[in-house]
Design an enzyme around this catalytic site. Structure first.
Site, short mmCIF file in Angstrom:
data_model
loop_
_atom_site.label_atom_id
_atom_site.label_comp_id
_atom_site.label_asym_id
_atom_site.label_seq_id
_atom_site.Cartn_x
_atom_site.Cartn_y
_atom_site.Cartn_z
CE LYS A 85 -4.13 1.90 2.51
NZ LYS A 85 -5.14 2.05 3.75
CB SER A 160 -8.07 4.01 2.54
OG SER A 160 -7.20 3.23 3.30
CB SER A 184 -8.34 1.16 5.49
OG SER A 184 -8.99 2.37 5.42
#
Ligand SMILES: [Zn+2]
Lengths: 502, 505
Positions: A85, A160, A184
């Protein structure tokens, strides 16, 4: 069931053994995934940056280590590709956090998670898309455009960490790292039919994780199977002297638990406050079936009340903006990243202001303003102070619940993946996606989401959340692994086999 | 630099009309090897931005870790200030934007200081002799220092009109302890000296604890003076000003006096004191208006979530308490008694900041009176001439002790001893090296002295007549001529003896 010979369809565990036995080289494994990214990422947009050269070099190093020292020289995930990420730093590789304000910034240091992955021989393919600074539940708040759900490219992949979940779901990588501040990791896992775990707060170092809300953020594994997630969890977890909030205790036996899943005799609590109203019918249906399945597998299921969970969302949306308004203050154009308006006529303060106004997106600005307000003199007690009290009450709810049961379960998200754009203009509707996942962030307890089937009405994946006490992360894997095995028996194939070809 | 000057009220009029209320905030920069929250070095004067890392530059993702030595220093200072030590306390973020401050928040302590509720006794000189005054301590808390900006171009060196600004982050993250007094009231004319005495005493304490070098001129001990006036016999408190960065003991007293006179004049003229930050100007001895605090800045404090609470173990605190060094006041009393000096002489020693060097010189074998004489006399003069502190003069107590020993042994005259000190300061080595190098040695041989005297007598017959006629003071001319002839190496007293004997006076 016959196992695929397509390297991109293999689990991480299988890939590690393929590399260890020499059936395929790590370079071949990496190249297969890089090819897959080339083929499908234009449609999915899971990646913000693909580090082809770095990935092949890392894979080459694994092959060299094997050639020199044999399979014994390799860790359990050596040669397995992974998507990182874009909120975690990686030396020399762009780290944007999905924001324009960090465009072009290349950190000079690895996050502890990144370092541990490298040391374990995990091959990092690149950086994945995310809502700006991890603020969102749809990845639509990325400054670099949204990620698309591999199940239906017109739908959101969650957020997210939509990029990480979509990369795993679209076979671009068998593993990914996500971060979970309010859901997330878990919510994207639920809406993409993958597995995601938020470890106990402090279980995985936050050093190098660009903070959204320091007291809530936690990095964790994304994978297609519970065992793969456990193998990754074991690689990244453990005490780090660079993170004061990191726990200096042994990592819970997550791999052991994933290898020996069993719920017989376990007490499982269904959280009354996280079912019913507000949950899509198909989500509720699959959840109820899974609860029944847990009973069939020998678990003792009871309903448990967590009376303060309904206040968790409101408390979260005070604590998070408060911390984030302060954490994001450092993005001022002075030392790194974007600098706007510095034409020699403006003061430092003006340049700071212009940089922030230009570099931050709407959601970031919204939360900075909310947090600035919540912390202001005269409002602090009513907002931040009250929210902290709710946080304590939520933590007590967990403690009381875990006196009665070993783990808690709920649907991970109230709905399946919604259409891109559907909630973009309605922040409150967007925030409700995390209603079931937020309590674990407030309490610092671990949570897992695993796929439990497709909702009958839309054919999209549904996730079930397992929550355990602090440092009982292994219980997530015991329950998750048992459910996963039972589902596989029932379905005859992994859920992702049902996803449309890209 | 010149500054707009505010009208000042006569000192006696201020005292007649007003009572000062004084508050002091002292920032002590700790002498730890590494910074408060990262492993960077803390050496003073290093090249800009060479002592930085992702944490103290606030690069994304970097995290703080508390320096345990800094916590220990804070606890020890708290104990020495007779404070209670918090069994559990947190850091807080003080949020405001400033280019000096990489994170745009300062990690400090807000409502949970590590030490609170103490006192420090200080001694102030009064016309009736020294008086002990107890200053109540509100709190002592830990925080990190900011970086330093310099503004390049423009005329003033200040931010307005500068072409560009440079920031050095070497200082960013250096550990500080801020000591805050409770308001000090009812002190009238004593206010300036009390402020100075407090800062001096705190500095002595910090040095005794070994937690900071406490150099005010380098900013490792910085004082902010809060001062307000209230009209005598009126309960209502006046508005205060906060004068920042008063960087010498003398200036602390001057700044207090100046602010009392400035505020007095302002109030007397019917004006009102503005709550503001003021800057002290060492050169002109005035304060000027800085940032106005009328719209009080909202720092949006909240507990620092990147750090865990600090919870000093009670047993450890007691261990630190029992290992505290002798307190400066006790040490002064002990040394004064040992040296047998008066209050007045002791005050002079303290004002010259000569206590430590005199003590060390005595420890190296010198006689207390001689050690005091050298440091308070010749060496103080030299330090003053070179504008350095005694400790920075460049001669060690051991050297001074050696010079004293040589004088006592009769090897050097006072004049020669001064030359030896000059040599040491000029980098010519130890006192013995200088004696050898410069050929300094008392000429103890009467035969060669008598030869020199004979020459001088022959050259000055008229002077000899005067001496014989009873004008003994004229002997100085002959002695001087002999000293000149022997290049100052003769013992003047012996020359005089021999001369008088020769002339039969
Ligand atoms: Zn540093």
């Amino acid at each position: 069931m016959t196992e695929s010979t397509d390297l991109t369809r293999m689990t991480a565990a299988r890939l590690a053994s393929v590399v260890a036995t020499g059936d395929a080289s790590a370079v071949e494994v990496a190249q297969a995934h890089l090819d897959r990214i080339t083929a499908v990422d234009a449609a999915v947009h899971a990646f913000l940056h693909v580090d082809t050269a770095g990935a092949l070099a890392a894979a080459g190093a694994v092959d060299a280590a094997r050639a020199a020292g044999g399979a014994a020289a390799l860790g359990p995930l050596a040669g397995v590709p992974l998507a990182l990420k874009d909120v975690l730093t990686m030396e020399g590789i762009p780290t944007t956090c999905g924001s324009k304000i960090l465009e072009g910034w290349r950190p000079a240091y690895d996050a502890t998670v990144t370092r541990r992955l490298k040391e374990a021989g995990v091959v990092i393919l690149g950086k994945t898309n995310m809502d700006e600074f991890a603020m969102g539940s749809s990845t639509e708040h990325s400054a670099y455009g949204p990620t698309h759900n591999p199940w239906d490219l017109t739908r959101i992949p969650g957020g997210s960490g939509g990029g990480s979940a979509a990369a795993v779901a679209s076979y671009e990588a068998p593993l990914a790292i996500g971060t979970d501040t309010g859901g997330s990791i878990r919510q994207p896992a639920a809406v993409t039919g993958t597995v995601g775990i938020k470890p106990t707060y402090g279980g995985v170092s936050r050093y190098g994780l660009v903070a959204l809300a320091s007291s809530l953020d936690q990095a964790g594994p994304c994978a297609r199977t519970v065992l793969d997630a456990a193998l990754l969890h074991a690689v990244i977890a453990g005490h780090d002297p660079l993170d004061s909030t990191s726990i200096d205790l042994p990592v819970p036996p997550v791999v052991e638990a994933a290898r020996h899943p069993d719920v017989r005799g376990m007490r499982v609590g269904v959280v009354r406050e996280l079912t019913g109203d507000g949950y899509q019918a198909g989500v509720q249906q699959r959840f109820d079936e899974s609860v029944a399945l847990l009973e069939e597998l020998g678990a003792e299921v009871v309903e448990v009340s967590c009376p303060h969970f309904p206040y968790a969302l409101a408390a979260y949306y005070l604590i998070l903006p408060s911390e984030c308004s302060s954490n994001l203050a450092k993005f001022d154009g002075m030392r790194f990243g974007l600098r706007a308006g510095d034409d020699g006529t403006r003061s430092v303060e003006e340049v700071m202001g212009r940089t922030r106004a230009t570099g931050f997106g709407d959601e970031a600005i919204r939360r900075i303003m909310l947090g600035t307000y919540a912390l202001s003199a005269g409002y602090y007690d009513a907002y931040y102070g009250s929210a902290q009290k709710v946080r304590t009450l939520v933590t007590r709810d967990f403690a009381a619940a875990f006196e009665q049961v070993d783990v808690l379960v709920s649907p991970t998200a109230p709905t399946t993946a919604f259409k891109l754009g559907a909630k973009l203009d309605d922040p409150l509707a967007m925030y409700l996606n995390d209603v079931a996942t937020i309590p674990a962030n407030l309490a610092g307890t671990p949570g897992l989401s695993l796929p439990i089937g497709l909702a009958p009405e839309d054919g999209l994946p549904v996730g079930l959340q397992v929550m355990a006490p602090v440092l009982a992360d292994h219980l997530l894997y015991r329950v998750g692994g048992a459910l996963e095995a039972a589902m596989l028996d029932r379905w005859g194939a992994p859920i992702l086999d049902g996803a449309p070809a890209l | 630099m010149t500054h707009p000057t505010d009208p000042l009220m006569r000192w006696d009029d201020v005292l007649a009309g007003f009572d000062p209320v004084l508050g002091l905030e002292v920032h002590v920069e700790l002498g730890t090897q590494t910074k408060m929250f990262c492993g960077c070095r803390t050496e003073f004067g290093a090249a800009p931005n060479t002592q930085t890392c992702p944490t103290c530059l606030a690069l994304p993702g970097a995290l703080p870790v508390v320096n345990a030595v800094a916590v220990e220093s804070a606890v020890r200072l708290g104990l020495a200030l007779n404070c209670s030590i918090a069994s559990w306390c947190r850091f807080a973020r003080k949020n405001y934007f400033y280019p000096d401050m990489p994170k745009n928040y300062q990690v400090s302590q807000y409502d949970e200081p590590i030490a609170y509720g103490g006192w420090l006794d200080v001694e102030v000189p009064t016309p009736d002799g020294p008086r002990i005054h107890r200053i109540e301590i509100e709190r002592a808390h830990m925080e990190e220092d900011t970086g330093k900006s310099s503004h390049v171009g423009g005329e003033t060196g200040r931010i307005q009109g500068a072409e560009y600004s440079l920031v050095d982050y070497n200082r960013a993250g250096i550990p500080l302890i801020e000591v805050v007094t409770k308001p000090i009231e009812g002190i009238g004319a004593l206010a300036p000296e009390l402020a100075r005495a407090f800062v001096g005493e705190l500095r002595a304490l910090v040095v005794a604890l070994g937690i900071s070098d406490a150099h005010m001129h380098q900013g490792s001990l910085r004082c902010d003076v809060n001062l307000s006036l209230r009209r005598t016999r009126v309960d209502e408190l006046g508005t205060r000003s906060e004068t920042k960065n008063v960087n010498s003991l003398r200036s602390v007293a001057r700044a207090v006096r100046y602010e009392m006179q400035r505020q007095g004049a302002l109030l007397e003229a019917g004006g009102r004191v503005v709550q503001e930050t003021r800057h002290w100007h060492e050169d002109t001895g005035v304060t000027t208006s800085g940032r106005s605090k009328e719209q009080a800045e909202d720092y949006r404090y909240f507990p620092e979530p990147d750090l865990v609470p600090v919870a000093p173990d009670a047993a450890w605190v007691e261990e630190l308490r029992s290992a505290l060094p002798e307190m400066p006041a006790d040490r002064r009393r002990r040394l004064q008694a040992d040296w047998g000096v008066s209050d007045l002489e002791m005050t002079a020693v303290l004002n010259a900041d000569a206590l430590a060097v005199i003590e060390a010189t005595i420890a190296d074998g010198a006689d207390p009176a001689a050690a005091r004489k050298w440091w308070m006399g010749e060496l103080a003069r030299l330090a003053n001439e070179r504008d350095v502190e005694l400790g920075q003069l460049g001669i060690f107590p051991a050297d001074v002790a050696r010079v004293i020993a040589l004088v006592e042994a009769g090897t050097l005259t006072d004049t020669m001893a001064r030359a030896v000190v000059d040599g040491v300061l000029a980098g010519e080595g130890s006192p013995d090296d200088v004696v050898t190098g410069r050929g300094l040695q008392v000429v103890g041989d009467d035969v060669s002295l008598l030869a020199a005297i004979d020459e001088a007598v022959a050259a000055n017959p008229d002077v000899v007549e005067k001496i014989r006629a009873g004008k003994v003071t004229a002997a100085g001319v002959i002695v001087g001529a002999v000293m000149k002839a022997t290049r100052g190496q003769a013992d003047a007293a012996r020359v005089r003896e021999l001369l008088m004997a020769k002339l039969g006076v």
